[in-house]
Design a protein around this motif. Sequence first.
Motif, PDB file in Angstrom:
ATOM      1  N   GLY A  71      -7.124   7.340 -14.554  1.00  0.00           N
ATOM      2  CA  GLY A  71      -8.116   6.276 -14.606  1.00  0.00           C
ATOM      3  C   GLY A  71      -7.489   4.914 -14.858  1.00  0.00           C
ATOM      4  O   GLY A  71      -6.269   4.759 -14.962  1.00  0.00           O
ATOM      5  N   ALA A  72      -8.373   3.901 -14.957  1.00  0.00           N
ATOM      6  CA  ALA A  72      -7.917   2.535 -15.228  1.00  0.00           C
ATOM      7  C   ALA A  72      -7.566   2.439 -16.707  1.00  0.00           C
ATOM      8  O   ALA A  72      -8.391   2.030 -17.537  1.00  0.00           O
ATOM      9  CB  ALA A  72      -8.992   1.536 -14.833  1.00  0.00           C
ATOM     10  N   LEU A  73      -6.355   2.791 -17.045  1.00  0.00           N
ATOM     11  CA  LEU A  73      -5.953   2.921 -18.444  1.00  0.00           C
ATOM     12  C   LEU A  73      -5.925   1.578 -19.159  1.00  0.00           C
ATOM     13  O   LEU A  73      -6.339   1.485 -20.318  1.00  0.00           O
ATOM     14  CB  LEU A  73      -4.580   3.594 -18.510  1.00  0.00           C
ATOM     15  N   ALA A  74      -5.452   0.542 -18.486  1.00  0.00           N
ATOM     16  CA  ALA A  74      -5.356  -0.776 -19.124  1.00  0.00           C
ATOM     17  C   ALA A  74      -6.735  -1.304 -19.507  1.00  0.00           C
ATOM     18  O   ALA A  74      -6.943  -1.806 -20.624  1.00  0.00           O
ATOM     19  CB  ALA A  74      -4.648  -1.754 -18.194  1.00  0.00           C
ATOM     20  N   GLN A  75      -7.705  -1.176 -18.587  1.00  0.00           N
ATOM     21  CA  GLN A  75      -9.058  -1.639 -18.874  1.00  0.00           C
ATOM     22  C   GLN A  75      -9.698  -0.810 -19.984  1.00  0.00           C
ATOM     23  O   GLN A  75     -10.407  -1.332 -20.845  1.00  0.00           O
ATOM     24  CB  GLN A  75      -9.907  -1.564 -17.600  1.00  0.00           C
ATOM     25  N   LEU A  76      -9.429   0.498 -19.965  1.00  0.00           N
ATOM     26  CA  LEU A  76      -9.963   1.375 -21.008  1.00  0.00           C
ATOM     27  C   LEU A  76      -9.461   0.958 -22.384  1.00  0.00           C
ATOM     28  O   LEU A  76     -10.230   0.893 -23.351  1.00  0.00           O
ATOM     29  CB  LEU A  76      -9.578   2.820 -20.713  1.00  0.00           C
TER      30      LEU A  76
ATOM     31  N   ARG B  35      -0.549  -3.876 -17.930  1.00  0.00           N
ATOM     32  CA  ARG B  35      -0.859  -4.885 -16.919  1.00  0.00           C
ATOM     33  C   ARG B  35       0.400  -5.598 -16.438  1.00  0.00           C
ATOM     34  O   ARG B  35       0.415  -6.180 -15.343  1.00  0.00           O
ATOM     35  CB  ARG B  35      -1.863  -5.883 -17.471  1.00  0.00           C
TER      36      ARG B  35
ATOM     37  N   SER C 164      -7.482   9.789 -20.049  1.00  0.00           N
ATOM     38  CA  SER C 164      -7.356   8.820 -18.968  1.00  0.00           C
ATOM     39  C   SER C 164      -5.999   8.902 -18.295  1.00  0.00           C
ATOM     40  O   SER C 164      -5.880   8.726 -17.079  1.00  0.00           O
ATOM     41  CB  SER C 164      -7.586   7.408 -19.519  1.00  0.00           C
TER      42      SER C 164
ATOM     43  N   SER D 160      -2.136  -2.302 -23.687  1.00  0.00           N
ATOM     44  CA  SER D 160      -2.848  -2.718 -22.475  1.00  0.00           C
ATOM     45  C   SER D 160      -2.125  -3.865 -21.766  1.00  0.00           C
ATOM     46  O   SER D 160      -2.006  -3.871 -20.527  1.00  0.00           O
ATOM     47  CB  SER D 160      -4.279  -3.129 -22.834  1.00  0.00           C
TER      48      SER D 160
ATOM     49  N   GLU E  29      -8.387  -1.990 -23.321  1.00  0.00           N
ATOM     50  CA  GLU E  29      -8.974  -3.289 -23.701  1.00  0.00           C
ATOM     51  C   GLU E  29     -10.388  -3.109 -24.254  1.00  0.00           C
ATOM     52  O   GLU E  29     -10.747  -3.701 -25.282  1.00  0.00           O
ATOM     53  CB  GLU E  29      -8.983  -4.224 -22.500  1.00  0.00           C
ATOM     54  N   ASP E  30     -11.186  -2.311 -23.550  1.00  0.00           N
ATOM     55  CA  ASP E  30     -12.557  -2.061 -24.023  1.00  0.00           C
ATOM     56  C   ASP E  30     -12.546  -1.324 -25.364  1.00  0.00           C
ATOM     57  O   ASP E  30     -13.349  -1.629 -26.260  1.00  0.00           O
ATOM     58  CB  ASP E  30     -13.329  -1.236 -22.992  1.00  0.00           C
TER      59      ASP E  30
END
Length: 325
Positions: free
Chosen positions: A183-188, A115, A178, A111, A190-191
């Motif tokens: 999709g928002a791969l970095a945020q995914l 970013r 993703s 992630s 992290e979560d």
Amino acid sequence: MNIKNRFYVTLSKFIPNSYKNKFLILMQYAGVDGDLYAYLGSVTLLSLLVGIIAGLYYWTYVDYFKYLAFAMAIIGFFLVEYLYYILFLFKADNRKKFTENILSDFLQLVSSNLRAGMTPFKALKIAAQFDFGPLSKEINKAIKESAGVGDFGVSLLKVSKRIQSPMIERSLQLFVTSLNSGGALAQLLEDLSSDLSETMSLKKELLSSTKTYTMFILFTVLIGTPLLLAISINFIETISTLKLFSGTEGVNALAGISIAELEITPEFLSKLSLGMLFMTTLLASLFLGVIREGKRSSGLRYTIPMFVITLIVFFAIKGMIKGFI
């Protein structure tokens, strides 16, 4: 393929398909490299040799029930196969545990790379260069397999076929889904990393809450059972000694037990005790596997160490009681 590997591959064809397929999948999970069929053939050859040696030894040096030599050969064959199966099972389980423990850190690193402006392919490649054990090895395999010719997502999903972990399989599926959907791969990631960290923390808390049960089982198996068996054997030995010196057939009795009617010998009880100790440690190790990992097979690794400890405690207590008497 050289002649030796060709012979091993040919030998593996005589193994039943149901067992062969299961063994090959387990070897993949254990991280065995090279030709799996040749490796399986070498294990089969070793099993055959051990079985033949066991049968010939029984036929040559044992004077009774010669026909049991064939049974000993079969036991020797399946014993080697079973030991290899357990070895691969432990290796696969260790790879799974290690990978699950570092998976959260790996996803967090990927992630961070995303970013920083890297592509998903580059982010995974850079993260895999760090020491993440089996996960780095399998990710690098997937990267090489997909370099320029294959689908990166398909190659990445194959990692779950070489590491037996539902956690890793779900994480890779989310990553590929993703990646394909944009999709928002970095945020995914992290979560997902945070969720995995919480899951591992809950698992550690659960293990801590079961320590009391584990200690009770270990005390019962390692101390209680050898103690009771050692006392029983010394009691029988004492009764037998009294019978030897009494010289009578039915008039002497101790604690309501007729000395002359005693038929259980200390030697028989000693052999029976060894079998009972092994069965007790086997069942206890399976129970510990269920408590700690949720699988009976995970507890098999404790069987041999626990059995050795119970033997040491058994003979030590038996010697101490003799010394006091």
